[in-house]
Design a protein around this motif. Structure first.
Motif, mmCIF file in Angstrom:
data_model
loop_
_atom_site.group_PDB
_atom_site.id
_atom_site.type_symbol
_atom_site.label_atom_id
_atom_site.label_comp_id
_atom_site.label_asym_id
_atom_site.label_seq_id
_atom_site.Cartn_x
_atom_site.Cartn_y
_atom_site.Cartn_z
ATOM 1 N N ALA A 93 0.825 -1.207 0.000
ATOM 2 C CA ALA A 93 0.000 0.000 0.000
ATOM 3 C C ALA A 93 0.862 1.260 0.000
ATOM 4 N N CYS A 94 1.977 1.228 0.740
ATOM 5 C CA CYS A 94 2.896 2.371 0.741
ATOM 6 C C CYS A 94 3.490 2.576 -0.652
ATOM 7 N N LEU A 95 3.844 1.490 -1.312
ATOM 8 C CA LEU A 95 4.364 1.591 -2.675
ATOM 9 C C LEU A 95 3.302 2.144 -3.618
ATOM 10 N N PHE A 96 2.040 1.746 -3.402
ATOM 11 C CA PHE A 96 0.943 2.281 -4.218
ATOM 12 C C PHE A 96 0.812 3.785 -4.016
ATOM 13 N N ASN A 97 0.946 4.238 -2.772
ATOM 14 C CA ASN A 97 0.833 5.666 -2.495
ATOM 15 C C ASN A 97 1.918 6.479 -3.182
ATOM 16 N N SER A 98 3.011 5.830 -3.539
ATOM 17 C CA SER A 98 4.098 6.552 -4.202
ATOM 18 C C SER A 98 3.796 6.847 -5.664
ATOM 19 N N ILE A 99 2.713 6.259 -6.194
ATOM 20 C CA ILE A 99 2.399 6.472 -7.612
ATOM 21 C C ILE A 99 1.027 7.117 -7.797
ATOM 22 N N ALA A 107 -7.703 8.530 -2.757
ATOM 23 C CA ALA A 107 -8.727 7.999 -1.852
ATOM 24 C C ALA A 107 -8.419 6.550 -1.481
ATOM 25 N N VAL A 108 -8.055 5.739 -2.482
ATOM 26 C CA VAL A 108 -7.703 4.333 -2.232
ATOM 27 C C VAL A 108 -6.461 4.251 -1.352
ATOM 28 N N GLY A 109 -5.479 5.094 -1.658
ATOM 29 C CA GLY A 109 -4.247 5.092 -0.869
ATOM 30 C C GLY A 109 -4.494 5.461 0.574
ATOM 31 N N PHE A 110 -5.276 6.513 0.793
ATOM 32 C CA PHE A 110 -5.627 6.907 2.160
ATOM 33 C C PHE A 110 -6.347 5.769 2.883
ATOM 34 N N PHE A 111 -7.314 5.151 2.207
ATOM 35 C CA PHE A 111 -8.082 4.061 2.815
ATOM 36 C C PHE A 111 -7.169 2.916 3.244
ATOM 37 N N LEU A 112 -6.252 2.519 2.380
ATOM 38 C CA LEU A 112 -5.378 1.385 2.676
ATOM 39 C C LEU A 112 -4.457 1.662 3.859
ATOM 40 N N TRP A 166 14.800 14.050 -1.576
ATOM 41 C CA TRP A 166 14.394 13.397 -2.817
ATOM 42 C C TRP A 166 13.012 13.938 -3.228
ATOM 43 N N ASP A 167 11.946 13.199 -2.907
ATOM 44 C CA ASP A 167 10.591 13.695 -3.166
ATOM 45 C C ASP A 167 9.609 12.856 -2.364
ATOM 46 N N TRP A 168 8.329 13.235 -2.419
ATOM 47 C CA TRP A 168 7.331 12.523 -1.610
ATOM 48 C C TRP A 168 7.134 11.086 -2.080
ATOM 49 N N GLN A 169 7.351 10.830 -3.368
ATOM 50 C CA GLN A 169 7.233 9.457 -3.871
ATOM 51 C C GLN A 169 8.294 8.558 -3.244
ATOM 52 N N PHE A 170 9.513 9.083 -3.127
ATOM 53 C CA PHE A 170 10.602 8.302 -2.528
ATOM 54 C C PHE A 170 10.298 7.988 -1.067
ATOM 55 N N ALA A 171 9.701 8.943 -0.366
ATOM 56 C CA ALA A 171 9.382 8.738 1.050
ATOM 57 C C ALA A 171 8.430 7.562 1.226
ATOM 58 N N TRP A 172 7.407 7.475 0.393
ATOM 59 C CA TRP A 172 6.471 6.356 0.478
ATOM 60 C C TRP A 172 7.173 5.033 0.162
ATOM 61 N N ARG A 173 8.041 5.034 -0.845
ATOM 62 C CA ARG A 173 8.757 3.802 -1.195
ATOM 63 C C ARG A 173 9.688 3.363 -0.066
ATOM 64 N N TRP A 175 9.291 3.651 3.178
ATOM 65 C CA TRP A 175 8.566 2.938 4.233
ATOM 66 C C TRP A 175 8.033 1.603 3.726
ATOM 67 N N GLY A 176 7.623 1.544 2.472
ATOM 68 C CA GLY A 176 7.136 0.287 1.921
ATOM 69 C C GLY A 176 8.210 -0.790 1.912
ATOM 70 N N ILE A 177 9.409 -0.411 1.542
ATOM 71 C CA ILE A 177 10.519 -1.378 1.503
ATOM 72 C C ILE A 177 10.893 -1.834 2.915
ATOM 73 N N LEU A 178 10.920 -0.906 3.876
ATOM 74 C CA LEU A 178 11.233 -1.286 5.253
ATOM 75 C C LEU A 178 10.197 -2.250 5.810
ATOM 76 N N LEU A 179 8.934 -2.005 5.521
ATOM 77 C CA LEU A 179 7.882 -2.904 5.989
ATOM 78 C C LEU A 179 8.060 -4.307 5.418
ATOM 79 N N LEU A 180 8.316 -4.393 4.129
ATOM 80 C CA LEU A 180 8.383 -5.688 3.456
ATOM 81 C C LEU A 180 9.633 -6.479 3.807
#
Length: 422
Positions: A93-99, A107-112, A166-173, A175-180
């Motif tokens: 979901a964090c990776l999805f929020n990056s795109i 809306a989907v990203g916030f929900f997840l 970097w940018d906000w997309q990198f920030a989401w990625r 956290w997604g990588i750390l989680l996984l």
């Protein structure tokens, strides 16, 4: 060999550390983390603040309703399976929020992230620790809560650095990588659902042949607990009173947090002071959570809730006059005290009152109320400010909620199953 090790040092304390890590990684779904991205969305896509805020509240509300099913899944599949599954999907979901590039994707990203982060990654660790401790439950929750405060302190800082570097997309990625690749493997190999799975009992008793048990590091149990089903718990006055006590702080705290820069700005205080107050709240909350954990072993938990709501009344009154650094520091300190008490008291009261067996379903309803409360928090403040061009009317109106909380805390006495038959 491993069994002998578990009998010398209670494995439940390792569970507490993993649970604390889980609460820490709920961060990407929390308001203190998401708030760092709001201005980025507005700047890049040209969306209005009301549009983004409305999506956030709506997504949080839907996520809160679905949390009821997450609690039932915990009871059915166990904390280990749920933590690994939720952690994996949360990372995706964090990776999805990056795109995200459109309103529906946001809306989907916030929900997840609200469902999996704020809701599930808070609920699962709470029910896990409750399985492993009874007598020392307050202290165990205090240690676990360190992960929550560490998350609140570090996520805004790390997000700001990641976005600016970097940018906000990198920030989401990130956290997604750390989680996984960090959290999920730890949960997979480290979590056991309950002490009985490895020949122990709550608080560190090793099961031996016959009825005798031997206490080890972690304490002993001397009181039987009553295990309530969700339907049984819902027949008690305490259940509904506690739900109100859960929803009110979630609503008020989220409303204040979401608008704190604006609230301080109306009193001519810089955004930096607002950020300092948020950090101060988290810093003060750490020792207070330990104090709270000790207190819950000495007094009735509902009395601790009374103290929380009295402090909340003072906080709302302070916001009316917070016009200098000294008052801001006082506000942040008291806010930290209230949060330290709240995070322990509202987590401990569910298993203390209703037992461990169905804690997922029961606490799931509690988390649902918390998430729903947080969904409604920002809206009254925003609408009130738009109408009155001041936060004073909405702050005064909000006082009614902690007053209701004091009343509900007083009537939320521990129920007895014997009374159900009458």
């Amino acid at each position: 060999m491993m069994k002998n090790f578990f009998q010398k040092f209670y494995y439940g304390w390792f569970i507490v550390i993993i649970a604390g890590l889980g609460v820490f990684f709920s961060g990407p779904g929390q308001t203190y983390s998401n708030s760092q991205f709001i201005d980025e969305y507005i700047r890049e896509f040209g969306w209005s603040r009301s549009q983004v805020s409305g999506l956030y509240s709506a997504a949080t509300l839907v996520a809160g309703v679905i949390m009821i099913f997450v609690g039932r899944f915990i009871d059915r599949f166990g904390q280990r399976t749920m933590m690994v599954t939720v952690g994996s999907v949360f990372g995706i979901a964090c990776l999805f929020n990056s795109i995200v590039s459109s309103m529906w994707m946001l809306a989907v990203g916030f929900f997840l992230v609200r469902l999996l982060g704020q809701g599930s990654m808070s609920l699962i660790p709470n029910t896990l620790v409750a399985q492993w401790f009874i007598k020392k439950r307050g202290i165990a929750f205090s240690i676990m809560t360190l992960g929550s405060f560490a998350s609140a302190m570090s996520f805004p800082i790390i997000n700001t650095w990641l976005i600016s570097t970097w940018d906000w997309q990198f920030a989401w990625r990130f956290w997604g990588i750390l989680l996984l690749f960090v959290f999920v493997p730890i949960a997979l190999f480290g979590v056991r659902n309950k002490p009985e799975d490895i020949g122990l009992e709550p608080d560190g008793l090793s099961v031996s042949k016959g009825r005798n048990v031997t206490p080890v590091i972690g304490g002993a149990i001397n009181e039987p607990e009553q295990n309530w089903t969700l339907s049984e718990a819902m027949k008690t006055r305490a259940f509904w009173a506690i739900l109100v006590c859960v929803g009110i702080p979630a609503m008020v705290n989220t409303g204040i947090t979401f608008h704190i820069i604006s609230i301080f700005g109306t009193n001519e205080l810089a955004p930096g002071i607002a950020a300092m107050v948020l950090s101060l709240m988290a810093v003060v909350g750490i020792p207070m959570s330990f104090v709270s954990g000790y207190i819950t072993q000495k007094i009735r938990t509902n009395y601790l809730l009374v103290v929380i709501f009295i402090i909340e009344i003072v906080l709302l009154l302070l916001l009316l006059i917070v016009n200098n650094l000294a008052v801001a520091i006082l506000f942040g300190t008291l806010w930290g005290v209230a949060n330290g008490f709240e995070r322990i008291g509202l987590n401990v009261i569910w298993p203390n009152y209703f037992g461990r067996r169905y804690i997922g379903s029961i606490n799931g309803v509690g988390v649902t109320m918390g998430v729903v409360g947080s969904a409604f928090g920002p809206l009254p403040f925003g609408i009130g400010f738009d109408i009155f061009h001041s936060y004073t009317p909405v702050l005064l109106a909000t006082l009614i909620f902690p007053i209701i909380g004091v009343f509900c805390s007083l009537i939320a006495r521990k129920p007895d199953k014997a009374q159900l038959a009458h």
